[in-house]
Design a protein around this motif. Structure first.
Motif, PDB file in Angstrom:
ATOM      1  N   ASN A  57      11.050  -6.088 103.514  1.00 55.14           N
ATOM      2  CA  ASN A  57      10.821  -6.167 104.990  1.00 55.14           C
ATOM      3  C   ASN A  57      11.871  -5.367 105.639  1.00 55.14           C
ATOM      4  O   ASN A  57      12.348  -5.452 106.685  1.00 55.14           O
ATOM      5  N   ILE A 113       5.823  -9.282 105.742  1.00 52.38           N
ATOM      6  CA  ILE A 113       5.829 -10.442 105.033  1.00 52.38           C
ATOM      7  C   ILE A 113       5.804 -12.113 105.674  1.00 52.38           C
ATOM      8  O   ILE A 113       6.114 -13.277 105.184  1.00 52.38           O
ATOM      9  N   ASP A 114       5.095 -12.057 106.917  1.00 52.14           N
ATOM     10  CA  ASP A 114       4.862 -13.077 107.649  1.00 52.14           C
ATOM     11  C   ASP A 114       4.363 -14.313 106.954  1.00 52.14           C
ATOM     12  O   ASP A 114       4.675 -15.320 107.094  1.00 52.14           O
ATOM     13  N   ILE A 127       6.456 -15.917 104.089  1.00 55.99           N
ATOM     14  CA  ILE A 127       7.380 -16.763 104.767  1.00 55.99           C
ATOM     15  C   ILE A 127       6.637 -18.216 105.261  1.00 55.99           C
ATOM     16  O   ILE A 127       7.026 -19.313 104.997  1.00 55.99           O
ATOM     17  N   LYS A 157      11.834 -15.508 101.596  1.00 56.13           N
ATOM     18  CA  LYS A 157      12.119 -14.133 102.132  1.00 56.13           C
ATOM     19  C   LYS A 157      13.149 -13.334 101.202  1.00 56.13           C
ATOM     20  O   LYS A 157      14.201 -14.073 100.926  1.00 56.13           O
ATOM     21  N   ASN A 206      16.014 -11.399 100.146  1.00 58.89           N
ATOM     22  CA  ASN A 206      17.423 -10.984 100.899  1.00 58.89           C
ATOM     23  C   ASN A 206      18.398 -10.336 100.256  1.00 58.89           C
ATOM     24  O   ASN A 206      19.509 -10.138 100.932  1.00 58.89           O
TER      25      ASN A 206
END
Length: 349
Positions: A268, A317-318, A321, A327, A329
């Protein structure tokens, strides 16, 4: 409904591959009494020694079984399903690479279409004659299905009807085939659109790995589209965490009663290729792969876009999540540092 992975038999195709081997190791090292049946044809698309080293690592686990074979061989696939009755199937076997599909299209039809069809068929027949049925089919799709979509970030709700490579076309076909089987036979299936996966012991044909090989050999690296490309680089550990989360949670029924879903798994956060190369250079020097006085400018060339490539990849990527609270990272610098340190250890010691 959540599936507990403990005591389950899990098929992973493409287990000698980058994602497949990391997934198998995560499961075997963290899940109680899980059995992993790994399948791979160990083809020579890239260095087989790298694939064999991944398998050697997995053989240390008593609950791992490796079987060499081709998923395009339907009787072979069906025999394995009959023998082991997997409850979860993760199909990662595929002919990868956008540019390779231009010169070797047959390999993509055999593995990505015929092979995936055979997996679907075996999942279908696992539900007959009182057999232990497949509870969830998870399979690799790709961010390449988005082609040259102008809208960013890419959403799974976007239309993806204009692939710019055969590889992308086969991955979109996988999604359509899976939907049909989910609809007809109620096989819960989840497709994962991966975005530029990288990390230690990755694929040598990926830019970060091939650039490193060329720089070590004093060769020139080519930066496509004159550096005006962006990629949503996603670190391997983040990918594996996402895959395991998704394996445990088969999709809910859609409005038309189909147990089917697709997710993006990306960082993202797209990175410019010029910045990516700069970070890679720094970490290769820090790891001792290249000397501090290495003349990088003499080994870089800005070139036009290559056929089949796209300018930007960027994952929305809503849904990931929302449905999993997950998510990716890992920063690009941390990921490339881990790769550079692995590269030094693997090739220099």
């Amino acid at each position: 409904m959540k599936i507990k992975l403990e005591n389950k038999t899990i098929f992973i195709t493409g287990v000698a591959g980058f994602i497949g081997s990391n997934l198998a190791e995560r499961l075997l090292s963290t899940i109680t009494n899980v059995k992993v049946i790994g399948i791979d044809n160990l083809n020579n698309y890239y260095d087989k020694k790298l694939k064999e080293s991944r398998i050697s690592k997995l053989r240390m686990y008593p609950n791992f079984i490796f079987i060499k074979g081709n998923i395009a061989d339907k009787p072979f696939v069906q025999k394995l399903f009959d023998l082991y009755s997997p409850e979860i199937v993760v199909n990662l076997a595929a002919q990868a690479g956008v540019r390779y599909s231009i010169t070797n299209p047959d390999a993509y039809i055999e593995s990505n279409l015929v092979g995936f069809f055979n997996i679907l068929e075996s999942c279908r027949y696992s539900q007959e004659d009182g057999k232990r049925k497949v509870q969830h089919l998870v399979y690799a799709s790709s961010s390449s299905v988005y082609g040259n979509n102008q809208k960013v970030p890419y959403s799974t709700q976007d239309k993806v009807d204009h692939p710019v490579s055969l590889y992308a076309a086969t991955k979109k076909s996988n999604e359509l085939m899976a939907h049909a089987y989910s609809k007809l036979y109620k096989i819960p299936s989840t497709g994962l659109r991966f975005f530029t996966v990288y990390g230690p012991a990755g694929r040598p044909d990926m830019a970060y790995f091939s650039f490193t090989n060329k720089l070590v050999n004093q060769e020139t690296i080519q930066i496509f589209n004159y550096g005006n490309c962006q990629r949503d680089f996603t670190y391997i550990d983040d990918i594996i965490t996402g895959v395991v989360e998704i394996m445990e949670k088969p999709p809910k029924l859609t409005e038309d009663q189909v147990p089917y879903h697709i997710y993006n798994i990306g960082n993202n956060h797209p990175e410019n290729l010029v910045d990516f190369v700069e970070i890679l250079q720094q970490e290769l020097v820090n790891a001792g792969v290249l000397p501090e006085n290495y003349d990088f400018e003499a080994h870089k060339e800005l070139v036009p876009m290559q056929p089949g490539d796209v300018q930007t990849t960027y994952a929305d990527i809503d849904e990931l999540i929302q449905d999993f609270g997950f998510k990716p990272n890992t920063s690009l610098r941390d990921g490339l540092r881990a790769f550079a340190q692995w590269y030094k250890k693997y090739y220099f010691q």
